[in-house]
Write a protein that holds these residues in place. Sequence first.
Motif, PDB file in Angstrom:
ATOM      1  N   THR A 115     112.113  64.797  65.172  1.00  0.00           N
ATOM      2  CA  THR A 115     111.220  65.875  65.047  1.00  0.00           C
ATOM      3  C   THR A 115     109.868  65.721  65.426  1.00  0.00           C
ATOM      4  O   THR A 115     109.003  66.470  66.012  1.00  0.00           O
ATOM      5  CB  THR A 115     111.154  66.254  63.409  1.00  0.00           C
ATOM      6  OG1 THR A 115     112.444  66.700  63.076  1.00  0.00           O
ATOM      7  CG2 THR A 115     110.380  67.485  63.260  1.00  0.00           C
ATOM      8  N   HIS A 116     109.194  64.354  64.994  1.00  0.00           N
ATOM      9  CA  HIS A 116     107.980  63.984  65.337  1.00  0.00           C
ATOM     10  C   HIS A 116     107.825  63.021  66.353  1.00  0.00           C
ATOM     11  O   HIS A 116     108.451  61.899  66.079  1.00  0.00           O
ATOM     12  CB  HIS A 116     107.578  63.397  63.850  1.00  0.00           C
ATOM     13  CG  HIS A 116     106.029  63.220  63.615  1.00  0.00           C
ATOM     14  ND1 HIS A 116     105.263  62.822  62.503  1.00  0.00           N
ATOM     15  CD2 HIS A 116     104.961  62.758  64.535  1.00  0.00           C
ATOM     16  CE1 HIS A 116     104.041  62.822  62.893  1.00  0.00           C
ATOM     17  NE2 HIS A 116     103.805  62.587  63.960  1.00  0.00           N
TER      18      HIS A 116
ATOM     19  N   LYS B 127     110.143  61.264  75.892  1.00  0.00           N
ATOM     20  CA  LYS B 127     110.602  60.744  74.503  1.00  0.00           C
ATOM     21  C   LYS B 127     111.720  61.513  73.710  1.00  0.00           C
ATOM     22  O   LYS B 127     112.709  61.180  73.128  1.00  0.00           O
ATOM     23  CB  LYS B 127     109.647  60.096  73.577  1.00  0.00           C
ATOM     24  CG  LYS B 127     109.674  58.965  72.598  1.00  0.00           C
ATOM     25  CD  LYS B 127     108.638  58.503  71.902  1.00  0.00           C
ATOM     26  CE  LYS B 127     108.853  57.695  70.989  1.00  0.00           C
ATOM     27  NZ  LYS B 127     108.039  57.446  69.961  1.00  0.00           N
TER      28      LYS B 127
ATOM     29  N   PRO C 251      96.858  58.499  70.013  1.00  0.00           N
ATOM     30  CA  PRO C 251      97.801  59.742  70.438  1.00  0.00           C
ATOM     31  C   PRO C 251      97.948  60.775  69.402  1.00  0.00           C
ATOM     32  O   PRO C 251      98.298  60.402  68.302  1.00  0.00           O
ATOM     33  CB  PRO C 251      98.979  59.210  70.855  1.00  0.00           C
ATOM     34  CG  PRO C 251      99.005  57.856  70.920  1.00  0.00           C
ATOM     35  CD  PRO C 251      97.948  57.413  69.751  1.00  0.00           C
TER      36      PRO C 251
ATOM     37  N   ILE D 140     105.399  67.834  68.031  1.00  0.00           N
ATOM     38  CA  ILE D 140     106.472  68.291  66.846  1.00  0.00           C
ATOM     39  C   ILE D 140     107.266  69.267  67.550  1.00  0.00           C
ATOM     40  O   ILE D 140     107.018  70.301  68.043  1.00  0.00           O
ATOM     41  CB  ILE D 140     105.466  68.715  65.667  1.00  0.00           C
ATOM     42  CG1 ILE D 140     104.519  68.031  65.201  1.00  0.00           C
ATOM     43  CG2 ILE D 140     106.544  69.085  64.654  1.00  0.00           C
ATOM     44  CD1 ILE D 140     104.783  66.807  64.638  1.00  0.00           C
TER      45      ILE D 140
ATOM     46  N   THR E 216     105.844  60.297  68.070  1.00  0.00           N
ATOM     47  CA  THR E 216     104.738  59.572  68.082  1.00  0.00           C
ATOM     48  C   THR E 216     104.665  58.708  69.300  1.00  0.00           C
ATOM     49  O   THR E 216     105.545  58.518  69.806  1.00  0.00           O
ATOM     50  CB  THR E 216     104.586  58.755  66.822  1.00  0.00           C
ATOM     51  OG1 THR E 216     105.457  57.817  66.862  1.00  0.00           O
ATOM     52  CG2 THR E 216     104.419  59.401  65.474  1.00  0.00           C
ATOM     53  N   LEU E 217     103.549  58.255  69.740  1.00  0.00           N
ATOM     54  CA  LEU E 217     103.190  57.422  70.705  1.00  0.00           C
ATOM     55  C   LEU E 217     102.611  56.080  70.093  1.00  0.00           C
ATOM     56  O   LEU E 217     101.736  56.479  69.192  1.00  0.00           O
ATOM     57  CB  LEU E 217     102.460  57.944  71.976  1.00  0.00           C
ATOM     58  CG  LEU E 217     103.388  59.027  72.687  1.00  0.00           C
ATOM     59  CD1 LEU E 217     102.042  59.639  73.807  1.00  0.00           C
ATOM     60  CD2 LEU E 217     104.352  58.625  73.321  1.00  0.00           C
ATOM     61  N   ASP E 218     102.576  54.974  70.835  1.00  0.00           N
ATOM     62  CA  ASP E 218     101.795  53.849  70.384  1.00  0.00           C
ATOM     63  C   ASP E 218     100.420  54.140  70.917  1.00  0.00           C
ATOM     64  O   ASP E 218     100.104  54.653  72.084  1.00  0.00           O
ATOM     65  CB  ASP E 218     102.408  52.867  70.885  1.00  0.00           C
ATOM     66  CG  ASP E 218     102.417  51.449  69.902  1.00  0.00           C
ATOM     67  OD1 ASP E 218     102.893  51.757  69.088  1.00  0.00           O
ATOM     68  OD2 ASP E 218     101.573  50.284  70.416  1.00  0.00           O
ATOM     69  N   GLU E 219      99.360  53.342  70.300  1.00  0.00           N
ATOM     70  CA  GLU E 219      97.981  53.292  70.658  1.00  0.00           C
ATOM     71  C   GLU E 219      97.996  52.722  72.122  1.00  0.00           C
ATOM     72  O   GLU E 219      97.097  53.589  73.096  1.00  0.00           O
ATOM     73  CB  GLU E 219      97.185  52.315  69.907  1.00  0.00           C
ATOM     74  CG  GLU E 219      95.835  52.192  70.493  1.00  0.00           C
ATOM     75  CD  GLU E 219      95.075  51.242  69.566  1.00  0.00           C
ATOM     76  OE1 GLU E 219      94.818  51.377  68.479  1.00  0.00           O
ATOM     77  OE2 GLU E 219      94.692  50.026  70.357  1.00  0.00           O
TER      78      GLU E 219
END
Lengths: 435, 435
Positions: A6-7, A253, A81, A85, A9-12
């Motif tokens: 659902t979510h 992703k 980042p 969603i 995220t990416l890394d810095e």
Amino acid sequence: MPSESTHFTLDESQIPTAWFNVIPSMPTPPSPPIHPGTKQPIGPHDLAPLFPMGLILQEVTTDEWIEIPGPVLDLYRRYRPTPLIRARGLEKALGTPARIYYKYEGVSPAGSHKANTAIAQAYYNQAEGVSRLASETGAGQWGSAIAMACSFFGLECRVYMVRASYDQRPGRRAMMQTWGAAVWPSPSPDTAVGQKILAEDPNSPGSLGIAISEAVEDAPKREDTKYCLGSVLNHVLLHQTVIGLEARAQMEKADDFPDVIIGCVGGGSNYAGLAYPFIPDKVRDGKQIRFIAAEPSACPTLTEGTFEYDFGDTAQTTPLLEMFTLGHGFIPPPIHSGGLRYHGDAPSLSRLVKDGVIEAVAYPQTKVFESAVQFARAEGIIPAPESSHAIRTAMDEALACRETGRESAILFGLSGHGLLDLSAYDRYFAGDLID
Amino acid sequence: MPSESTHFTLDESQIPTAWFNVIPSMPTPPSPPIHPGTKQPIGPHDLAPLFPMGLILQEVTTDEWIEIPGPVLDLYRRYRPTPLIRARGLEKALGTPARIYYKYEGVSPAGSHKANTAIAQAYYNQAEGVSRLASETGAGQWGSAIAMACSFFGLECRVYMVRASYDQRPGRRAMMQTWGAAVWPSPSPDTAVGQKILAEDPNSPGSLGIAISEAVEDAPKREDTKYCLGSVLNHVLLHQTVIGLEARAQMEKADDFPDVIIGCVGGGSNYAGLAYPFIPDKVRDGKQIRFIAAEPSACPTLTEGTFEYDFGDTAQTTPLLEMFTLGHGFIPPPIHSGGLRYHGDAPSLSRLVKDGVIEAVAYPQTKVFESAVQFARAEGIIPAPESSHAIRTAMDEALACRETGRESAILFGLSGHGLLDLSAYDRYFAGDLID
């Protein structure tokens, strides 16, 4: 197979390190700005009283990638980042086979995407020795973002805020003051333009066009000051492309790719930020992507405006830009999407609409608030009224999928939250909003 | 070597799948709640009129880990994992050798950590056939969160909102209504408690203790309704431990470990959520960690209260809890940290303070707002006045490090943003706040 998550995220380390410039990918490049006096195309030196050279060069460049300076990246890291969603609650509420994704910029401390360019602009100004910035704000999103960016770089900040907003939105004013900005109601007695308008009407509620005129007048008067703005120009849109570049990595992703890309449009920077990094997929690679720009029917620049050269401000002091416009004298009715009440649109975005790469739709505000509430109940986030134009459009696309059974991937930009707009929600529930 | 990064993100798959229960790690377990009528320890059946059995069992369990149900995890994914940020701007502004980290819960759509337990509580109620929840709210953070959670699970929601807040914070009210809740000013004519108080004083501004009494009266009257609350009880604190569990994983990603862990305390759930997962490190493993709970000097429960059995509400209808308390009749002065104006504190947190595991400090609100503004200018985020107590404490620790040269790692909880509290900032700038 699209991801079960659902979510996304990416890394810095996955924050983009270069901005994407759409100009080289456009079927027709935008026409040059015209000097209001000479009526000739303007050169970099014409803009020098207003902007630092670092930004002027970005305004005219045809390079496809512009490296993001380290200090700007360092500040992006405080909130980027931003999340992508999958709107599973909304999909379920609509009973659609479509997959709906939204890129959420409301996690920025200023509450909207505007921070992405505010930080970059404050950086380039400080790097060239500028110590004070003057700008305008309508509803307050841009004013908040530039006030915050100036506090990061130790710059003085003067914001001319449309009088009607100044009176009705003390929260926005307090935000800017918390970050140390000096906020003046516009028209103000501090500029010749303001004095002239106040002489005619001491109770003038102001307009974005007037506030721009005041800030543009303020900047060249002082050695230490430059002007800055939150949309329309190439360099502003450029800075926003971190949104779309991140969204692209996040869609990967999600093992998915957007069939439809939607955003709201006032001056165009929010939508350009999300959409432009996907433009070459359609224009160069022939991918079937629908780009949809959503605007208020009370200020229908792209859907009902004329494509021609026009001024950016009321006082006719800015360069002339070729764009869709309702006329620089157009005063939009007082709707609750203050960020979308501008008579023109970014030249690059206007050109892409003119050339059929991007399509445009317009919605009345009651339909927009209806979908904002539905979104809040299904997904949680209370959206900004501006962003809710994109929600409305995404919902209509998803409902069309329910009819046809088509499993489209819909990506839209949620440019900000509505926590400074709750009085508008209150009025909506009370039945006080009209179209 | 601590990481060079600023923004420590986790992947969706790293959201904790179990809540952490601190009770088995406590040097002295908390004493049991006492029935207000029989004065005997209460059993699960005594709580059944108010809570579903799923939550009652969590209230009394001594299991160390409680699995998080799938539907709760699905909703956590909409905003979790929340960011852990290295406060590099603040470190620089303070000139401290300390490393300051903050765990930011303001990215939740309701703007604070309260969503973590609201979602869990709505889930357990719905799972047992409850279709309506009654609760109270002071400043509105908890009311917003439970309204949102009810909208996710299709539950009706009745919120008794302290009258003074109801009148002064129309934005909070509009938020709850956007999520579909029915919001009543408390005291209300809808309960016997409310009627009695209104008969004595038709203009009563209300208090959190009164609003609790009304919600506790409302719930057992209707077959379809249970009561719920946003702090103090074990099960509420339990649900908040996702904060500390994530922070732990993020500190690992930062190649660091906290020497000091700080949070603001009203009822205790925010601080417990961050701190409890680190308690065994100190109590079992003997690690040198300082735990500091920060409260307002206007409501100094932990620093000046008495450790004894007391009621949770004004009308003396709740079970008696052993805790630090200022007395159930204590009416705190009207400070701008509405979420910290409660006469008592969570029994588990009170016990850990009593046993010297956690220390407590208190600050006056002008000092707190001063650091809130400094934080906003250095880091961007405009913090909630409640959370700013933790900022003040972290800043004082960091300034002490500047004196001693000690390179401490300071972790604090930034429980929410202050975008619904901008009128308080306005009053601070106008010099209207007093201590």
